[in-house]
Design an enzyme around this catalytic site. Structure first.
Site, PDB file in Angstrom:
ATOM      1  N   GLU A 192       1.650  -4.395  11.548  1.00 32.91           N
ATOM      2  CA  GLU A 192       1.102  -3.046  11.427  1.00 32.91           C
ATOM      3  C   GLU A 192       1.828  -2.110  12.385  1.00 32.91           C
ATOM      4  O   GLU A 192       2.199  -2.505  13.487  1.00 32.91           O
ATOM      5  CB  GLU A 192      -0.393  -3.039  11.769  1.00 32.91           C
ATOM      6  CG  GLU A 192      -1.261  -3.870  10.843  1.00 32.91           C
ATOM      7  CD  GLU A 192      -1.725  -3.098   9.630  1.00 32.91           C
ATOM      8  OE1 GLU A 192      -1.294  -1.932   9.460  1.00 32.91           O
ATOM      9  OE2 GLU A 192      -2.525  -3.658   8.855  1.00 32.91           O
ATOM     10  N   GLU A 211       1.387   3.977   2.839  1.00 31.63           N
ATOM     11  CA  GLU A 211       1.766   3.534   4.182  1.00 31.63           C
ATOM     12  C   GLU A 211       3.283   3.631   4.333  1.00 31.63           C
ATOM     13  O   GLU A 211       4.003   2.638   4.451  1.00 31.63           O
ATOM     14  CB  GLU A 211       1.236   2.125   4.428  1.00 31.63           C
ATOM     15  CG  GLU A 211      -0.293   2.090   4.406  1.00 31.63           C
ATOM     16  CD  GLU A 211      -0.883   0.696   4.556  1.00 31.63           C
ATOM     17  OE1 GLU A 211      -0.115  -0.265   4.772  1.00 31.63           O
ATOM     18  OE2 GLU A 211      -2.116   0.562   4.463  1.00 31.63           O
ATOM     19  N   HIS A 221       2.884  -3.098   7.132  1.00 31.04           N
ATOM     20  CA  HIS A 221       1.882  -2.087   6.787  1.00 31.04           C
ATOM     21  C   HIS A 221       1.913  -0.961   7.817  1.00 31.04           C
ATOM     22  O   HIS A 221       2.607  -1.044   8.831  1.00 31.04           O
ATOM     23  CB  HIS A 221       0.480  -2.705   6.765  1.00 31.04           C
ATOM     24  CG  HIS A 221       0.237  -3.630   5.618  1.00 31.04           C
ATOM     25  ND1 HIS A 221      -0.552  -3.307   4.540  1.00 31.04           N
ATOM     26  CD2 HIS A 221       0.688  -4.894   5.379  1.00 31.04           C
ATOM     27  CE1 HIS A 221      -0.585  -4.305   3.689  1.00 31.04           C
ATOM     28  NE2 HIS A 221       0.159  -5.291   4.175  1.00 31.04           N
ATOM     29  N   HIS A 265       0.866  -1.180   0.000  1.00 29.61           N
ATOM     30  CA  HIS A 265       0.000   0.000   0.000  1.00 29.61           C
ATOM     31  C   HIS A 265       0.903   1.230   0.000  1.00 29.61           C
ATOM     32  O   HIS A 265       1.575   1.510   0.993  1.00 29.61           O
ATOM     33  CB  HIS A 265      -0.923  -0.008   1.215  1.00 29.61           C
ATOM     34  CG  HIS A 265      -1.954  -1.086   1.171  1.00 29.61           C
ATOM     35  ND1 HIS A 265      -2.476  -1.680   2.303  1.00 29.61           N
ATOM     36  CD2 HIS A 265      -2.563  -1.696   0.115  1.00 29.61           C
ATOM     37  CE1 HIS A 265      -3.361  -2.596   1.947  1.00 29.61           C
ATOM     38  NE2 HIS A 265      -3.425  -2.626   0.627  1.00 29.61           N
TER      39      HIS A 265
END
Length: 540
Positions: free
Chosen positions: A401, A233, A328, A230
């Site tokens: 994350e 990010e 991420h 992504h």
């Protein structure tokens, strides 16, 4: 020269007509209504036509207030989060209010104190705006959608100011970083081109291990790490760089890890999206992290290349693919944390909790409480879910994350904003945790030299952190104003809002507190439990 745009259809958070936003603004000069002369100082010039830039439209609301529209991801108007633009031709002490009016998400860390980033040509180090000058609220002027407004005072007429959602990390920066590593000619660092993106940008694959582990016929334990699927990010790239920096360093732990493990790293899976300034999608509008089941070699070439390599390693009887970690950044939660899979085999399900618990002990910003294991239908097609079903019982797949904003140290409630260095430190701690997981601690040579209070920049970047060496930005002294709407901002602007970029680079040392697992079962508890066995990672 471009004049102020006329009123265009507004964009809602979930849906909306974005046809009026066809690309980034390019040296867009905002002139007052009816003005026909040459631009003067104070007629702001907006620009986002640069790498990873994003600003689609600007509308002047009043002499000092501007509505800013994020350009949607290319070929996909659903995603509008990342912004990155410059402002120039300012007047000294010119005060403005910028309203980001078309976010595609309603939930945001702006509710919790997050603030945009800013730097200028004379002060090139990124800083967060003071939270007191940032407001996140429902705006009746924009269909009651959520708007993020921030007040700012330009202090130097010759400076160009840049604002961004988070610390940018561009494709070009990444290539320069890899080039610098390659020039060191390290015999344990290998860089190859695994493929190319749709726009012919390079898909890099790094292999970090002792050359002996790559001999034909040798057995390999492989850790596979990916990042930046992504593109918006950006913390993913800083964490990934922290992992790489540590693994190629001469730290005793890094040497032991290279001797016993093979690290395969694809740090930027979506180079086109990164270059274009997208938040979530590729050039063609695809969320690549939903296409692992059947990636197309023409529409998702980078994903296709990585998947083919992983399947090849999986089918190699001499290769044990033990970990897959996809990095991420999260836009609504604090701390670092992980997502894992759910397995029918209870022992396998329990074993996969070992690595996150060890990481929590090594990294004060990692939260095991926020870590979850699920089989959520909306996550089908992600790397974690697909590979978790493909690989055998000895392999574990995680999504790592990390918050766009901050972490909360155990035992406190104060949010500590992430810096570039803090993101990279989490990466170093991820790498170090493999030493504990594989029980290689006894192989690390003991260093009896006392840790100095002050060390070189290289040592701070690559080595173990001493409490006195953990540093953060010094809080800025600012004046805040209360408000709950755009009109209230106008009323309160006055002379009280004056925020200038910090002219210095002073830092404030913070104490480093050891992180304990947030759950009731620590690593030692698990080791003594009858319901779970320690993994046997024998090296022969």
């Amino acid at each position: 020269m471009a004049e102020r745009s006329q009123t265009a259809p507004e964009a809602g958070n979930d849906t909306g007509n974005e046809d009026a936003i066809g690309g980034n603004v390019n040296k867009y000069i905002v002139l007052p209504n009816g003005y026909s002369g040459q631009p003067k100082k104070g007629h702001l010039t907006f620009d986002a036509c640069f790498e990873s830039g994003n600003l689609g439209r600007v509308e002047q609301v009043s002499d000092f207030e501007y509505d800013l529209f994020i350009r949607p991801d290319t070929c996909n108007p659903r995603f509008r989060v990342w912004f990155n633009f410059t402002v120039e031709n300012v007047k000294e002490l010119q005060r403005v209010i910028f309203n980001i009016v078309n976010f595609s998400k309603t939930k945001s860390l702006y509710r919790d104190g997050m603030a945009p980033m800013v730097k200028s040509t004379s002060r090139p180090k990124w800083q967060r705006l003071p939270p007191k000058n940032v407001y996140y609220y429902r705006c009746p002027d924009h269909r009651k959608n959520y708007v993020m407004s921030f007040a700012f005072c330009f202090d130097r007429e010759d400076d160009i100011y840049q604002f961004a959602y988070c610390y940018p990390y561009t494709y070009t920066r990444f290539q320069h970083y890899l080039d610098s590593l390659q020039k060191k000619n390290m015999d344990y660092f290998f860089r190859e081109q695994l493929g190319q993106s749709v726009q012919q940008r390079q898909l890099d694959l790094l292999t970090i291990t002792s050359p002996e582990n790559l001999r034909e016929g040798s057995e390999k334990k492989v850790i596979f790490i990916t990042g930046r699927v992504h593109p918006g990010e950006t913390p993913s790239s800083f964490v990934c760089q922290g992992i790489i920096d540590f693994l190629v360093s001469q730290h005793p732990i890094a040497r032991v890890l290279r001797e016993h493990l093979v690290f395969k790293i694809a740090p930027m899976l979506n180079p086109d999206g990164v270059y274009l300034g997208n938040y979530r999608c590729s050039l063609m509008g695809f969320d690549l992290n939903r296409h692992w089941l059947d990636p197309s070699p023409w529409a998702h070439p980078t994903l296709h290349g990585v998947k083919q390599l992983i399947i090849k390693m999986y089918n190699d009887p001499k290769t044990s693919l033990e970990f897959y970690i996809d990095i991420h950044a999260h836009s609504t939660m604090m701390n670092g944390f992980m997502y894992g899979n759910i397995f029918e085999d209870e022992e396998r399900f329990q074993r996969q909790s070992i690595f996150p618990k060890l990481l929590c002990q090594n990294a004060e910003d990692f939260s095991y409480t926020s870590t979850s294991f699920n089989r959520d239908a909306v996550k089908a097609g992600t790397g974690r879910r697909f590979l978790g079903g493909l690989l055998d019982h000895s392999s574990y797949c995680y999504t790592l994350e990390v918050s766009f904003y901050s972490y909360i140290i155990g035992g406190t409630t104060a949010a500590v904003p992430y810096t570039e260095e803090a993101y990279m430190k989490l990466g170093r701690n991820v790498a170090r945790t493999f030493l504990d997981y594989y029980r290689l601690n006894s192989l690390v040579e003991k260093i009896a030299v006392p840790m100095p209070r002050l060390r070189s920049k290289e040592e701070r970047r690559l080595g173990w952190e001493h409490p006195s060496c953990l540093r953060a930005e010094q809080p800025l002294e600012v004046l805040g104003i209360p408000m709950c709407s755009g009109k209230a901002l106008n009323e309160h602007l006055g002379n009280d809002i004056q925020w200038h970029l910090d002219c210095g680079s002073s830092t404030l040392p913070l104490g480093l507190i050891s992180c304990s697992p947030s759950s009731s079962a620590s690593w030692n508890d698990m080791a003594m439990s009858n319901s779970i066995l320690l993994p046997d990672h024998s090296f022969h």
